[in-house]
Design a protein around this motif. Sequence first.
Motif, PDB file in Angstrom:
ATOM      1  N   TRP A  24       1.209  -1.351   0.032  1.00  0.00           N
ATOM      2  CA  TRP A  24      -0.131   0.013   0.225  1.00  0.00           C
ATOM      3  C   TRP A  24       1.255   1.052   0.374  1.00  0.00           C
ATOM      4  O   TRP A  24       0.870   2.198  -0.881  1.00  0.00           O
ATOM      5  CB  TRP A  24      -0.688   0.527   1.325  1.00  0.00           C
ATOM      6  N   LEU A  25       1.528   1.301   0.649  1.00  0.00           N
ATOM      7  CA  LEU A  25       3.117   2.465   0.909  1.00  0.00           C
ATOM      8  C   LEU A  25       3.447   2.457  -0.326  1.00  0.00           C
ATOM      9  O   LEU A  25       3.530   3.895  -1.325  1.00  0.00           O
ATOM     10  CB  LEU A  25       3.860   2.131   1.603  1.00  0.00           C
ATOM     11  N   LYS A  26       3.740   1.133  -1.125  1.00  0.00           N
ATOM     12  CA  LYS A  26       4.290   1.595  -2.387  1.00  0.00           C
ATOM     13  C   LYS A  26       3.979   2.160  -3.003  1.00  0.00           C
ATOM     14  O   LYS A  26       4.290   3.282  -4.871  1.00  0.00           O
ATOM     15  CB  LYS A  26       5.080   0.395  -3.230  1.00  0.00           C
ATOM     16  N   LYS A  28       1.859   4.436  -3.211  1.00  0.00           N
ATOM     17  CA  LYS A  28       1.425   5.480  -2.095  1.00  0.00           C
ATOM     18  C   LYS A  28       2.742   6.920  -3.082  1.00  0.00           C
ATOM     19  O   LYS A  28       2.928   7.895  -2.320  1.00  0.00           O
ATOM     20  CB  LYS A  28       1.356   5.869  -0.873  1.00  0.00           C
ATOM     21  N   TYR A  30       5.725   6.349  -0.979  1.00  0.00           N
ATOM     22  CA  TYR A  30       6.305   6.506  -0.090  1.00  0.00           C
ATOM     23  C   TYR A  30       7.658   6.670  -0.475  1.00  0.00           C
ATOM     24  O   TYR A  30       8.139   5.590  -0.556  1.00  0.00           O
ATOM     25  CB  TYR A  30       5.672   5.370   0.925  1.00  0.00           C
ATOM     26  N   LEU A  55       2.135  10.147   5.892  1.00  0.00           N
ATOM     27  CA  LEU A  55       2.763   8.538   6.141  1.00  0.00           C
ATOM     28  C   LEU A  55       3.669   8.727   6.120  1.00  0.00           C
ATOM     29  O   LEU A  55       4.360   7.459   6.857  1.00  0.00           O
ATOM     30  CB  LEU A  55       2.577   7.909   5.024  1.00  0.00           C
ATOM     31  N   ARG A  56       5.085   9.135   5.865  1.00  0.00           N
ATOM     32  CA  ARG A  56       6.318   9.734   6.521  1.00  0.00           C
ATOM     33  C   ARG A  56       6.770   9.850   8.081  1.00  0.00           C
ATOM     34  O   ARG A  56       7.215   9.095   8.660  1.00  0.00           O
ATOM     35  CB  ARG A  56       6.902  10.543   5.983  1.00  0.00           C
ATOM     36  N   PHE A  59       5.076   6.143   9.125  1.00  0.00           N
ATOM     37  CA  PHE A  59       5.911   5.091   9.442  1.00  0.00           C
ATOM     38  C   PHE A  59       7.140   5.265   9.200  1.00  0.00           C
ATOM     39  O   PHE A  59       8.263   4.349   9.188  1.00  0.00           O
ATOM     40  CB  PHE A  59       5.107   4.643   8.054  1.00  0.00           C
ATOM     41  N   LEU A  70      -5.244   6.435   7.672  1.00  0.00           N
ATOM     42  CA  LEU A  70      -4.904   4.793   7.196  1.00  0.00           C
ATOM     43  C   LEU A  70      -6.636   4.783   6.897  1.00  0.00           C
ATOM     44  O   LEU A  70      -7.625   4.362   7.573  1.00  0.00           O
ATOM     45  CB  LEU A  70      -4.462   3.728   8.503  1.00  0.00           C
ATOM     46  N   TYR A  98       8.858   1.604   7.225  1.00  0.00           N
ATOM     47  CA  TYR A  98       9.565   1.418   6.709  1.00  0.00           C
ATOM     48  C   TYR A  98      10.628   2.255   6.185  1.00  0.00           C
ATOM     49  O   TYR A  98      10.279   3.271   5.828  1.00  0.00           O
ATOM     50  CB  TYR A  98       7.781   1.430   5.524  1.00  0.00           C
TER      51      TYR A  98
END
Length: 325
Positions: A24-26, A28, A30, A55-56, A59, A70, A98
């Motif tokens: 999910w982060l990828k 987005k 991230y 998000l930074r 995570f 989220l 992450y």
Amino acid sequence: MLAPASLSRFETEVTAVLVQVGQWLKAKNYSFTTVTPATHAAFLRNARRESACDLRDVFGWNLPFGNSLLPGYLLEQLLSSRLIEMCTSGQFKSKVRYATLGGLILPHSAFPTVENATVFLGPDTYRFAALIQRETAAIALEEAARILDVGCGSGAGGLVAAIGAQPHATSLTLADISTAALQFACASTELAGLSSVTFHQGDLFTGLPSASFDLIVANPPYLNDGARRLYRHGGGKWGEALSIRIVREGLPLLAPGGRLILYTGSCIAGGVDQLHNALQPVLSGQGFSWVYQEVDPDVFGDELQGPQYAGVERIAVVSLVVRKL
């Protein structure tokens, strides 16, 4: 999903959630570079933010966050897998971070990194990855090359080596004594899209399924940690014991033409590199060529305030590359 046999059913389910969040982060886009704990603490102090804005922050900087950052289904998955916890403020806080390294997204332990089971990722990881990339760019790993990352942690080193060997078919073994490390390494592998990967839990090379490897990479703990935490304590007088063991026990496992790439630290006392001195008898036998270099002359200077470092001038980051002739 690939999973180490040593993981329980719950641990395997947690690993699946780590992958889901990473994917999910990828999506987005991230991106986050993990820094030293000291730099992390300084940023939080200077930023004066009590809650995450993006998000930074969630995570990467590990700030408390509200449920609006989220999607609901992901929040539920993280709660059920115990990867987030409730704060006294009523907000949530992630128990995982992450990092991104090249095209990789790598889950690892939350800040602050104080527990024994911590899986640490930081500037050493980035320098270790760069060393592997430089060394593997100068050689041609053959088809079906066998790669081992011993003490793999998040799996970054082994994954960088395996991806660098593509498009040749390679097999990768990620080994660590820590269950938490194997969880993170398994998730990192899934997120990298690699399939020919074996996971092994054990003390360095003990019980490995393969008898020889074409490439062994290692970035072991190299400090003398008073608390003897697994992710920091290298053993010996000044933290050198694990590095010496990796060389001594790893060289017999190299296939002809194989290489061992070690990224570690060494104490300099009286102007003498203590690890270099300790490794010379191990490397002096015929059948190997090797290059030992100082990568960074001064790291972890604050550690020298401890009595266990009496007589040490500085801690240097060093690299050792050994080739079996």
